[in-house]
Design a protein around this motif. Structure first.
Motif, PDB file in Angstrom:
ATOM      1  N   THR A 188      -2.721  15.846   5.528  1.00 55.28           N
ATOM      2  CA  THR A 188      -2.826  15.372   6.919  1.00 55.28           C
ATOM      3  C   THR A 188      -1.453  15.029   7.495  1.00 55.28           C
ATOM      4  N   LEU A 189      -1.459  14.885   8.827  1.00 54.35           N
ATOM      5  CA  LEU A 189      -0.243  14.439   9.501  1.00 54.35           C
ATOM      6  C   LEU A 189       0.091  13.005   9.105  1.00 54.35           C
ATOM      7  N   LEU A 190      -0.947  12.199   8.900  1.00 55.07           N
ATOM      8  CA  LEU A 190      -0.745  10.775   8.620  1.00 55.07           C
ATOM      9  C   LEU A 190       0.058  10.542   7.342  1.00 55.07           C
ATOM     10  N   ILE A 191      -0.184  11.342   6.294  1.00 53.30           N
ATOM     11  CA  ILE A 191       0.523  11.109   5.034  1.00 53.30           C
ATOM     12  C   ILE A 191       2.023  11.415   5.195  1.00 53.30           C
ATOM     13  N   LEU A 192       2.338  12.422   6.010  1.00 59.04           N
ATOM     14  CA  LEU A 192       3.749  12.727   6.276  1.00 59.04           C
ATOM     15  C   LEU A 192       4.405  11.607   7.084  1.00 59.04           C
ATOM     16  N   LEU A 193       3.688  11.116   8.108  1.00 57.20           N
ATOM     17  CA  LEU A 193       4.242  10.035   8.930  1.00 57.20           C
ATOM     18  C   LEU A 193       4.466   8.775   8.097  1.00 57.20           C
ATOM     19  N   LEU A 194       3.469   8.404   7.304  1.00 58.05           N
ATOM     20  CA  LEU A 194       3.602   7.190   6.477  1.00 58.05           C
ATOM     21  C   LEU A 194       4.751   7.325   5.485  1.00 58.05           C
ATOM     22  N   ASN A 195       4.865   8.504   4.899  1.00 58.79           N
ATOM     23  CA  ASN A 195       5.955   8.736   3.954  1.00 58.79           C
ATOM     24  C   ASN A 195       7.309   8.561   4.622  1.00 58.79           C
ATOM     25  N   PHE A 196       7.481   9.170   5.795  1.00 59.51           N
ATOM     26  CA  PHE A 196       8.773   9.084   6.489  1.00 59.51           C
ATOM     27  C   PHE A 196       9.053   7.661   6.971  1.00 59.51           C
ATOM     28  N   ILE A 197       8.020   6.998   7.502  1.00 60.55           N
ATOM     29  CA  ILE A 197       8.217   5.631   8.035  1.00 60.55           C
ATOM     30  C   ILE A 197       8.680   4.688   6.922  1.00 60.55           C
ATOM     31  N   PHE A 198       7.983   4.685   5.811  1.00 62.47           N
ATOM     32  CA  PHE A 198       8.300   3.703   4.767  1.00 62.47           C
ATOM     33  C   PHE A 198       9.461   4.158   3.882  1.00 62.47           C
TER      34      PHE A 198
ATOM     35  N   LEU B 205       0.817  -1.225   0.000  1.00 65.51           N
ATOM     36  CA  LEU B 205       0.000   0.000   0.000  1.00 65.51           C
ATOM     37  C   LEU B 205       0.847   1.271   0.000  1.00 65.51           C
ATOM     38  N   PHE B 206       1.952   1.262   0.758  1.00 60.89           N
ATOM     39  CA  PHE B 206       2.676   2.527   0.947  1.00 60.89           C
ATOM     40  C   PHE B 206       4.024   2.605   0.205  1.00 60.89           C
ATOM     41  N   ILE B 207       4.413   1.540  -0.471  1.00 63.37           N
ATOM     42  CA  ILE B 207       5.619   1.622  -1.319  1.00 63.37           C
ATOM     43  C   ILE B 207       5.294   1.260  -2.769  1.00 63.37           C
ATOM     44  N   ILE B 208       4.627   0.132  -2.975  1.00 60.72           N
ATOM     45  CA  ILE B 208       4.357  -0.323  -4.345  1.00 60.72           C
ATOM     46  C   ILE B 208       3.222   0.477  -5.000  1.00 60.72           C
ATOM     47  N   TYR B 209       2.142   0.713  -4.245  1.00 61.28           N
ATOM     48  CA  TYR B 209       0.975   1.376  -4.841  1.00 61.28           C
ATOM     49  C   TYR B 209       1.289   2.800  -5.334  1.00 61.28           C
ATOM     50  N   PRO B 210       1.977   3.662  -4.546  1.00 61.80           N
ATOM     51  CA  PRO B 210       2.326   4.996  -5.086  1.00 61.80           C
ATOM     52  C   PRO B 210       3.183   4.917  -6.348  1.00 61.80           C
ATOM     53  N   LEU B 211       4.104   3.933  -6.380  1.00 63.30           N
ATOM     54  CA  LEU B 211       4.936   3.753  -7.566  1.00 63.30           C
ATOM     55  C   LEU B 211       4.087   3.335  -8.767  1.00 63.30           C
ATOM     56  N   TYR B 212       3.141   2.439  -8.498  1.00 67.79           N
ATOM     57  CA  TYR B 212       2.216   1.982  -9.547  1.00 67.79           C
ATOM     58  C   TYR B 212       1.418   3.164 -10.103  1.00 67.79           C
ATOM     59  N   LYS B 213       0.978   4.066  -9.219  1.00 69.31           N
ATOM     60  CA  LYS B 213       0.189   5.220  -9.671  1.00 69.31           C
ATOM     61  C   LYS B 213       1.001   6.149 -10.563  1.00 69.31           C
ATOM     62  N   VAL B 214       2.285   6.329 -10.227  1.00 67.96           N
ATOM     63  CA  VAL B 214       3.150   7.171 -11.072  1.00 67.96           C
ATOM     64  C   VAL B 214       3.252   6.578 -12.472  1.00 67.96           C
ATOM     65  N   ILE B 215       3.448   5.261 -12.544  1.00 62.59           N
ATOM     66  CA  ILE B 215       3.600   4.596 -13.845  1.00 62.59           C
ATOM     67  C   ILE B 215       2.297   4.662 -14.641  1.00 62.59           C
ATOM     68  N   VAL B 216       1.177   4.388 -13.953  1.00 61.46           N
ATOM     69  CA  VAL B 216      -0.123   4.389 -14.644  1.00 61.46           C
ATOM     70  C   VAL B 216      -0.446   5.780 -15.188  1.00 61.46           C
ATOM     71  N   VAL B 217      -0.304   6.807 -14.344  1.00 63.18           N
ATOM     72  CA  VAL B 217      -0.657   8.173 -14.773  1.00 63.18           C
ATOM     73  C   VAL B 217       0.265   8.647 -15.896  1.00 63.18           C
ATOM     74  N   SER B 218       1.523   8.247 -15.853  1.00 65.39           N
ATOM     75  CA  SER B 218       2.461   8.691 -16.894  1.00 65.39           C
ATOM     76  C   SER B 218       2.135   8.069 -18.250  1.00 65.39           C
ATOM     77  N   PHE B 219       1.510   6.867 -18.237  1.00 64.06           N
ATOM     78  CA  PHE B 219       1.164   6.192 -19.501  1.00 64.06           C
ATOM     79  C   PHE B 219      -0.325   6.318 -19.826  1.00 64.06           C
ATOM     80  N   GLN B 220      -0.995   7.315 -19.315  1.00 64.42           N
ATOM     81  CA  GLN B 220      -2.440   7.413 -19.494  1.00 64.42           C
ATOM     82  C   GLN B 220      -2.851   8.815 -19.953  1.00 64.42           C
ATOM     83  N   VAL B 221      -3.755   8.855 -20.951  1.00 62.38           N
ATOM     84  CA  VAL B 221      -4.362  10.117 -21.372  1.00 62.38           C
ATOM     85  C   VAL B 221      -5.863   9.872 -21.510  1.00 62.38           C
ATOM     86  N   ASN B 222      -6.675  10.644 -20.789  1.00 63.17           N
ATOM     87  CA  ASN B 222      -8.139  10.479 -20.769  1.00 63.17           C
ATOM     88  C   ASN B 222      -8.552   9.053 -20.436  1.00 63.17           C
ATOM     89  N   GLY B 223      -7.835   8.441 -19.530  1.00 63.88           N
ATOM     90  CA  GLY B 223      -8.193   7.100 -19.068  1.00 63.88           C
ATOM     91  C   GLY B 223      -7.730   5.973 -19.959  1.00 63.88           C
TER      92      GLY B 223
END
Length: 563
Positions: free
Chosen positions: A425-435, A34-52
C-alpha cells in the motif's frame, strides 16, 4: 526508585491539566513504538525463532553456509566501512581545512561542489564508476584503450562509497573547524610556534572529536548502504546488506534474511551509540571572546597552493562523475555511439513516467509530515518534562542507526498480517519515509531550541496561551530555518531512498530509484542516467522553491546546504 515514581506521577497530573498536550505525547509515543520499535522487534524475534520456538539455528546456518560465504560478507562489509570512514574523513578534512583555514580561492565553488553528492541518489557514484571505468568506460576504454577493464569488486565500490559519503563528513568537519576560535592559533604563533607545529599541537587536537564523530558516521553509512554494493560488489565480493536483500527477495527465506539483518544491526547500532553518547560529548570549549578573525596567516603560501591543487583534483573528480551522467543521458549508446539523442528521455517518459509521479506524490506527502513531527518532538524533549521523554528522544533518533535493509525487512515482517496488513500500500511507504527521516527534523529542532531562551515561551503562557498556541505562535516561527532545512533534507532523502523502499514497492506504487536500479541491472545505462538526471533536477527545483519561500516570506536563506 520510589521518589522517581512519585515524581512521574506528579508530572502526569500536571500534564492531565493540558489534555491536548497529553494526547499529543501519548500519540507520538505510540507511533514511535509501532513504526520504529515494533519492526525492529520483529526482526530480532524472527531471527531467533524456528517453528515458533527460540533457536539460534538461523545464525548457525548463516555462519556455516557455503564455506562461510556470509562470514566473508560480514568481513567485507566491516572492511569497506572502515576504509570508507578513513579515506572519506581524510578527504573531507583536507577540503574543510582548506576552505576554513587556508583561505584558498573559490571557496564558494568548492563548497557547492562538495555538497552536490548529498542531493544525488546514493548509487549515482556506482553508475558513474561503470560509465567512466567500466568495460566501455570513457576513461578506461576511450582514453586508456583498455579492453577488459573490471570495476566490480572492492576498488570500484570503495571509490563509489567515498564519493557518495565524504560530503557528510565534510559538513561535520567544516562546522567543527569553524567553531575553533582562531585566536588560539594566533596566540600559539605569537609565542613562536611555526605553522606545522600550530596545526599539530592546536588545530588537529581540537578537531579530534569531530574527526572521530565523522569516521563513525561514515562507518555506519557505508555499512548500511545498499545501492552501491548491489551494483558494484559482485558475487566475488559479497556485502551483508545485499545478501540479506537477496535472501528475502530471491530465496524467500525470511528467517535467514532476518538473521543477516540482525548481524548487520550489531556493528551499526554499536557505532551509532559510541558516536552519540561518547564521542559527541567530547567537545572542547575554546575561547569565544573577540576577536573571532585570525590576525595571523596559519597556512603558508606554498601549503595554500598545495591545498588548492588537492581541492581542484577532488572537485575535478566530482565534476567528471556528474558530467558523465549528463553525457550518458543524452548519448545514443554509452561506449558505442556518442551521438546526441533524446531517446533515453523518451524511454523514461514511456516506461517510467508513472514512477516519477509516484515518487513525487510519496515524497511530497511524507516530507511535511516528517518535518512537522520532528519539530513537535524536538519541542517536547527540550521544553517539557514528562515520563517517557528520554524514550521519545532515543526512539525518534534511532532510525539514524538502523540500516535501510533492516528497516525494510522489519516493515515486511511487522505489517504483513491483519490487523496491520499494509504490504503493497501507499501507507506503508509513507510511514516508512516519515519515521525513517524523522531524526533530521528532531536534530535540527533540538539544536535551535537550545539556543532560544525559554522565558519567551513562559511569557506567552503567563499571558494565557496554552501549549498548542505557544508552540504555533511563538516557538515554531523561531524554528523556521531548522524546519525548512529538515524539509529539504527529508525531501532529498525521500526522493533518493532505496535500501528500505526496495522491499516495500509494489506494482501499484513505484519509485524512481528502484527504476534506476532496474535499468542499471538490465544494462540500460543511458536510461538510468536519464532517470538520475530527472531526479536531481526535481530535487534542485524543490530546493529552489523552498529557498524562495524562505527569502520572500521569512527574509532568510538559512539552510544546511547553503553555508
Amino acid at each position: 526508585m520510589k521518589q522517581r515514581i512519585i515524581s512521574s506521577w506528579h508530572g502526569f497530573i500536571r500534564l492531565s491539566k493540558d489534555p491536548l498536550l497529553l494526547g499529543v505525547i501519548l500519540l507520538l509515543l505510540l507511533s514511535l513504538i509501532l513504526f520504529i520499535i515494533y519492526p525492529l522487534y520483529k526482526v530480532i524475534v524472527v531471527s531467533f525463532q524456528v517453528n515458533g520456538a527460540f533457536s539460534i539455528k538461523n545464525f548457525t546456518d548463516v555462519m556455516t553456509y557455503s564455506n562461510g560465504y556470509y562470514l566473508k560478507a560480514l568481513f567485507n562489509s566491516l572492511w569497506m566501512g572502515i576504509a570508507t570512514a578513513l579515506l572519506g574523513t581524510l578527504i573531507a578534512y583536507v577540503f574543510a581545512y582548506s576552505l576554513t583555514r587556508a583561505n584558498i580561492r573559490g571557496r564558494k565553488f568548492f563548497n557547492l561542489i562538495a555538497t552536490i553528492p548529498i542531493i544525488s541518489p546514493p548509487f549515482i557514484g556506482a553508475l558513474a564508476v561503470i560509465m567512466l571505468f567500466g568495460r566501455n568506460g570513457f576513461v578506461s576504454s576511450y582514453l586508456l584503450g583498455m579492453q577488459d577493464a573490471n570495476v566490480y569488486g572492492p576498488k570500484g565500490l570503495l571509490f563509489a562509497q567515498v564519493l557518495t559519503f565524504f560530503p557528510v563528513a565534510y559538513i561535520t568537519l567544516r562546522g567543527v573547524l569553524e567553531s575553533i576560535s582562531p585566536t588560539l592559533e594566533d596566540a600559539a604563533m605569537d609565542l613562536g610556534g611555526n605553522r606545522f607545529t600550530i596545526f599539530r599541537k592546536v588545530t588537529l587536537p581540537l578537531s579530534i572529536p569531530g574527526i572521530a564523530s565523522s569516521m563513525l558516521v561514515l562507518f555506519v553509512e557505508s555499512l548500511a548502504d545498499f545501492g552501491n554494493p548491489l551494483v558494484l560488489a559482485g558475487a566475488q565480493f559479497p556485502i551483508l546488506s545485499v545478501q540479506a536483500y537477496l535472501e528475502i527477495t530471491g530465496m524467500g527465506n525470511f528467517a535467514k534474511g532476518a538473521a543477516l539483518a540482525f548481524i548487520l544491526l550489531v556493528p551499526s547500532v554499536s557505532a551509532y551509540m559510541l558516536q552519540k553518547y561518547w564521542v559527541s560529548k567530547k567537545q572542547y570549549v575554546t575561547v569565544t571572546g573577540k576577536p573571532t578573525q585570525s590576525s595571523n596567516d596559519v597556512v603558508s603560501p606554498k601549503a595554500r597552493w598545495i591545498l588548492f591543487a588537492v581541492c581542484c583534483v577532488i572537485a575535478a573528480f566530482i565534476i567528471l562523475v556528474y558530467a558523465s551522467i549528463i553525457w550518458g543521458a543524452f548519448a545514443q549508446s554509452w561506449g558505442n555511439s556518442n551521438k546526441l539523442t533524446l531517446q533515453n528521455f523518451v524511454y523514461v517518459w514511456r516506461v517510467g513516467f508513472e514512477s516519477v509521479l509516484d515518487t513525487l506524490a510519496i515524497a511530497g506527502l511524507s516530507t511535511p509530515i516528517a518535518g512537522t513531527l520532528g519539530m513537535v518532538i524536538a519541542f517536547l524533549v527540550v521544553r517539557k518534562r514528562f515520563w517517557g521523554r528520554k524514550f521519545m528522544e532515543f526512539s525518534s533518533m534511532l532510525s539514524f542507526a538502523l540500516p535501510g535493509t533492516v528497516v525494510g525487512i522489519g516493515y515486511i515482517l511487522a505489517f504483513n498480517n491483519h490487523p496491520l496488513y499494509l504490504t503493497g500500500t501507499l501507507l506503508i511507504l509513507l510511514l516508512n519515509f516519515i519515521f525513517r527521516y524523522l531524526p533530521v527534523g528532531v536534530q535540527g529542532g533540538v539544536a535551535v531550541l537550545n539556543q532560544i531562551d525559554p522565558s519567551i515561551e513562559e511569557a506567552a503562557v503567563d499571558l494565557g496561551a496554552d501549549s498548542s498556541k505557544t508552540f504555533r505562535k511563538v516557538t515554531l516561527p523561531l524554528m523556521i530555518p531548522a524546519f525548512f532545512s529538515s524539509l529539504i533534507f527529508s525531501f532529498v532523502r525521500c526522493m533518493t531512498a532505496i535500501s528500505a523502499a526496495i522491499f516495500l514497492v509494489s506494482a501499484r506504487w513505484k519509485l524512481m530509484t528502484v527504476q534506476i536500479m532496474s535499468q542499471v541491472e538490465s544494462g540500460r545505462i543511458g536510461a538510468a542516467a536519464a532517470f538520475s538526471l530527472i531526479l536531481v533536477a526535481i530535487i534542485l527545483v524543490a530546493m529552489g522553491v523552498i529557498k524562495l519561500i524562505l527569502r520572500l516570506k521569512y527574509h532568510t536563506t538559512s539552510s544546511i546546504l547553503s553555508h
